[in-house]
Structure formats: structure tokens, C-alpha cells
Design an enzyme around this catalytic site. Structure first.
Site, PDB file in Angstrom:
ATOM      1  N   CYS A   1      32.087  20.868 -24.241  1.00  0.00           N
ATOM      2  CA  CYS A   1      32.484  22.016 -25.201  1.00  0.00           C
ATOM      3  C   CYS A   1      32.583  23.345 -24.460  1.00  0.00           C
ATOM      4  O   CYS A   1      33.333  23.714 -23.759  1.00  0.00           O
ATOM      5  CB  CYS A   1      31.735  22.055 -26.178  1.00  0.00           C
ATOM      6  SG  CYS A   1      32.165  23.255 -27.837  1.00  0.00           S
TER       7      CYS A   1
ATOM      8  N   HIS B   1      32.364  16.574 -28.395  1.00  0.00           N
ATOM      9  CA  HIS B   1      30.644  16.352 -28.552  1.00  0.00           C
ATOM     10  C   HIS B   1      30.212  14.944 -28.377  1.00  0.00           C
ATOM     11  O   HIS B   1      29.711  14.491 -29.309  1.00  0.00           O
ATOM     12  CB  HIS B   1      29.930  17.221 -29.420  1.00  0.00           C
ATOM     13  CG  HIS B   1      30.032  18.686 -29.432  1.00  0.00           C
ATOM     14  ND1 HIS B   1      28.979  19.182 -28.542  1.00  0.00           N
ATOM     15  CD2 HIS B   1      31.045  19.466 -29.670  1.00  0.00           C
ATOM     16  CE1 HIS B   1      29.123  20.717 -28.834  1.00  0.00           C
ATOM     17  NE2 HIS B   1      30.530  20.795 -29.580  1.00  0.00           N
TER      18      HIS B   1
ATOM     19  N   GLU C   1      27.816  13.915 -26.706  1.00  0.00           N
ATOM     20  CA  GLU C   1      26.351  13.536 -26.835  1.00  0.00           C
ATOM     21  C   GLU C   1      25.793  13.339 -28.223  1.00  0.00           C
ATOM     22  O   GLU C   1      24.699  12.495 -28.275  1.00  0.00           O
ATOM     23  CB  GLU C   1      25.754  14.862 -26.211  1.00  0.00           C
ATOM     24  CG  GLU C   1      25.527  16.194 -26.958  1.00  0.00           C
ATOM     25  CD  GLU C   1      26.893  16.883 -27.409  1.00  0.00           C
ATOM     26  OE1 GLU C   1      26.883  17.736 -28.231  1.00  0.00           O
ATOM     27  OE2 GLU C   1      27.808  16.462 -27.032  1.00  0.00           O
TER      28      GLU C   1
END
Length: 261
Positions: free
Chosen positions: A117, A225, A227
Site C-alpha cells: 500500500c 493489503h 497481510e
């Protein structure tokens, strides 16, 4: 010799600078440090954003990879030749002064790099590219901001497709032509840095993933994202696993070189 299966790479994780409770904090979201642990099998180490006071070369000599995190803050416009605009705030100049040289040094030294990001935006700026702000207001562009919600699972929900560029490193890592990703950003890559290749795009043309051309090591960025869903979403897991494998391969190669000397 390093056993790739048992080796836990040490991963430098970038930090935001926040003032709270009378202190200045250097911090990273738990989602990133947990993803390093569970997704890449690494040990996360949060690196303070101390700019020139930080010996980046010494840091990179001691870690096996670098994770450049996302953030609510944006890269300062002056770093890519744009005017300051209240709409692009907040900024984090201490982070900028640390992450940009860290990114360039990691690439130069072949230290595996995963930028997420804001991290992808920093990667583009570090290599000479620009950013586009408030992309939801640009003609023909979609709204890539997160839904208005206080529930994180709703904000980070996987909700739009991206096309993977055939023949690139993401096509090999993900083994798919299209994946679905989440989206929580108002800025995106504007002019692509000369040293980057596009790896994935959204339907509106937003650059969603990049790789560093001719990099001596694993060096990629994503606008989404991974993660957040690394334990439940297959593409997210594949990306972090590839990051971990790159770190282990580099550590094993270094061990072999030392043994041969």
C-alpha cells in the site's frame, strides 16, 4: 549450512511515527508483524524512523528481508514534485526520510523486499516515480477507499478483481490470471518509475502490483493489503510465502559462500 526449512528470517518492518500520551512512538500495525510470523515464517523487527541517524547498511547486513508497511499517512508531495495539498494529509516526514533510502539500499543489496500500500507508493517514489492523489475523483477511476465502518473486517474486505500480467513474477507466484483483493487507498502510482514493471492492474487502470526490473533479489510491491487475510486467502498466503522463500534462499546462498571461502 542454513537449513531453509528451519531457518526463521529476520525481517525489518518499517514504522510510522505517532505522537500520543506525551511520547513519540515508532510503531507498526500488528497485522503486519503477525503476517511476517505466520505468512513468511519470519521474525519481525520494527525499525524506528530515525532518518539519517539510522545506519541502513548496518541494518541490512543483519536482516534477511524488508517489509514496507501501509499507513494512514501519505508520502510528502515534495518528494515527487507535487504541491502540498490538505487533501493528501497526514504526512510522516520522519518515515519518508527512512523508508525511501531503505528501499533503495535493500534493492541495491539484493535484500528481499515486500512493499504494501503506502509501501508500494514509497517504492515508486524512491525510484523516481510520482503519485496520483484522490484517484476516486479522477475521470474513469473507481473509488478504492475502504467502506465507512468501524469494523476492521468490513474495511479490509476483499471486494474487487485485479488482472495479473501474463509472464510476470506475480503470474508465477500466484499461478492465476485474476485475483480478488481489498482496497483502502486514496492515492496510487501516477507516473511509473522507470525501474518498475507492472504486475497487476485493476479494471480502471490503477496499478495494483509492481516488481523491480533486474533487481538482484525479490523486490515487489502491492497496492492492496495481503497481510490482513494471510491465513485465510490463498493469494495473500502465496505472496507472503514467496517472500519467506526468497529470504531463506538468500540466507542459504550466503551461508554457502562463507563456507566456500
Amino acid at each position: 549450512m542454513t537449513d531453509p526449512k528451519s531457518f526463521s528470517p529476520l525481517v525489518a518492518v518499517t514504522a510510522d511515527v505517532r505522537d500520543a500520551d506525551g511520547y513519540r512512538w515508532h510503531a507498526a500495525s500488528e497485522t503486519y508483524v503477525k503476517a511476517v510470523l505466520t505468512g513468511a515464517g519470519g521474525i519481525p523487527v520494527i525499525v524506528p524512523s530515525l532518518g539519517d541517524a539510522l545506519d541502513i547498511e548496518a541494518l541490512l547486513a543483519r536482516v534477511d528481508g524488508v517489509l514496507v508497511t501501509g499507513s494512514r499517512s501519505n508520502v510528502h508531495p515534495a518528494l515527487y514534485g507535487a504541491a502540498v495539498d490538505a487533501r493528501t494529509e497526514p504526512y510522516d516526514p520522519a518515515r519518508d526520510s527512512t523508508t525511501l533510502p531503505l528501499i533503495r539500499a535493500a534493492i541495491r543489496n539484493g535484500v528481499p523486499l515486500l512493499a504494501i500500500c503506502r509501501g508500494q507508493q514509497e517504492l515508486n517514489v524512491a525510484l523516481g516515480g510520482t503519485l496520483a492523489s484522490e484517484i476516486q475523483d479522477l475521470p474513469g477511476r473507481d473509488d478504492h477507499r475502504s467502506p465507512a465502518s468501524e469494523i476492521q473486517e468490513e474495511r479490509f474486505a476483499i471486494r474487487h478483481p485485479v488482472e495479473i500480467v501474463p509472464g510476470g513474477c506475480f503470474a508465477r507466484i500466484l499461478d492465476r490470471d485474476t485475483i480478488a483483493v481489498n482496497s483502502l487507498h486514496r492515492q496510487a502510482i501516477g507516473q511509473l518509475a522507470e525501474g518498475l514493471d507492472i504486475e497487476a492492474v485493476a479494471a480502471d487502470g490503477t496499478i495494483e502490483a509492481v516488481s523491480v526490473r533486474d533487481a538482484p533479489g525479490f523486490a515487489v510491491g502491492v497496492q492492496w493489503h495481503p497481510e490482513y487475510w494471510v491465513t485465510t486467502d490463498a493469494p495473500s498466503a502465496r505472496l507472503f510465502r514467496a517472500f519467506g522463500e526468497a529470504m531463506r534462499a538468500r540466507a542459504a546462498a550466503q551461508t554457502q559462500r562463507v563456507a566456500a571461502e
